[in-house]
Design a protein around this motif. Sequence first.
Motif, mmCIF file in Angstrom:
data_model
loop_
_atom_site.group_PDB
_atom_site.id
_atom_site.type_symbol
_atom_site.label_atom_id
_atom_site.label_comp_id
_atom_site.label_asym_id
_atom_site.label_seq_id
_atom_site.Cartn_x
_atom_site.Cartn_y
_atom_site.Cartn_z
ATOM 1 N N ALA A 41 -5.660 -9.597 -11.745
ATOM 2 C CA ALA A 41 -5.447 -8.717 -10.593
ATOM 3 C C ALA A 41 -4.484 -7.595 -10.955
ATOM 4 N N THR A 42 -3.462 -7.909 -11.733
ATOM 5 C CA THR A 42 -2.510 -6.883 -12.184
ATOM 6 C C THR A 42 -3.216 -5.825 -13.018
ATOM 7 N N VAL A 57 -5.308 -3.596 -10.676
ATOM 8 C CA VAL A 57 -4.445 -2.651 -9.957
ATOM 9 C C VAL A 57 -4.018 -1.520 -10.880
ATOM 10 N N TRP A 72 -4.155 0.162 -5.802
ATOM 11 C CA TRP A 72 -4.211 -0.880 -4.768
ATOM 12 C C TRP A 72 -5.465 -0.771 -3.901
ATOM 13 N N LYS A 84 -6.285 -10.615 0.640
ATOM 14 C CA LYS A 84 -6.048 -9.599 -0.393
ATOM 15 C C LYS A 84 -4.584 -9.175 -0.379
ATOM 16 N N ALA A 131 -1.947 -9.104 -3.434
ATOM 17 C CA ALA A 131 -1.307 -7.846 -3.814
ATOM 18 C C ALA A 131 0.208 -7.988 -3.850
ATOM 19 N N ALA A 157 -0.475 1.883 -0.643
ATOM 20 C CA ALA A 157 -0.740 0.445 -0.619
ATOM 21 C C ALA A 157 -0.654 -0.053 0.809
ATOM 22 N N VAL A 182 2.697 -4.586 0.791
ATOM 23 C CA VAL A 182 3.192 -4.111 -0.501
ATOM 24 C C VAL A 182 4.280 -3.068 -0.281
#
Length: 205
Positions: A24-25, A28, A33, A59, A63, A119, A123
């Motif tokens: 996921a990182t 992104v 985002w 999600k 995040a 975002a 976030v």
Amino acid sequence: MAYRKTPAELDRLAAAREHLVERATSVVADVGWANASVTAVAAAAGMSVGSVYQHFPSKGALAVEVFRRASGREVEVLGEVLREGSGDPVERLALGVGVFARRAMESRGLAHALLAAPAESAVGEERLLFRHRYREVFAEVIREGIAAGLLPDQDPDVTAAALTGAIGEVLVDPLSAPAEGDAADRLVTELVAMSLRCAGAAPAP
């Protein structure tokens, strides 16, 4: 009797969660985002969408975890340099700003996501919390510099807040359309010089 997961199952779930956060990182960092959908993350992780939701309820929750981990690492690195780097407090301040800027430009997509990319609100709230953590580590080294007579008397928290905001603002445009080579080096040099001026350090001879 309620079913309890075995140690092997717990280890497997923990490893799958770590893999999911890592992928996921990366997503992104690549697309920001807004475009890091659960579907995109699931595909990158080699999982089904349902499997993602087994680890994170939304999600937004995923995040936030990505942001906390990535920002937390940057705060740790900056803190290590400012507290344990070589030299006096002013030298460590210069080194810390330089290290932070170079790390940002080496991971431009992720750095832009952490510092400025639009975002969802969860976030955004985490971003504010981490700005406080950055300010705290800057305030520590400024306080040391004042005590050592290397910086003029000032409110360390105010200067630290100014530095945190200014450094992020200076980096936003280069991260979205990055300078390379000599231009990147000049940017770091100017950013370090600006930071020292902000703190009131004496010019280098």
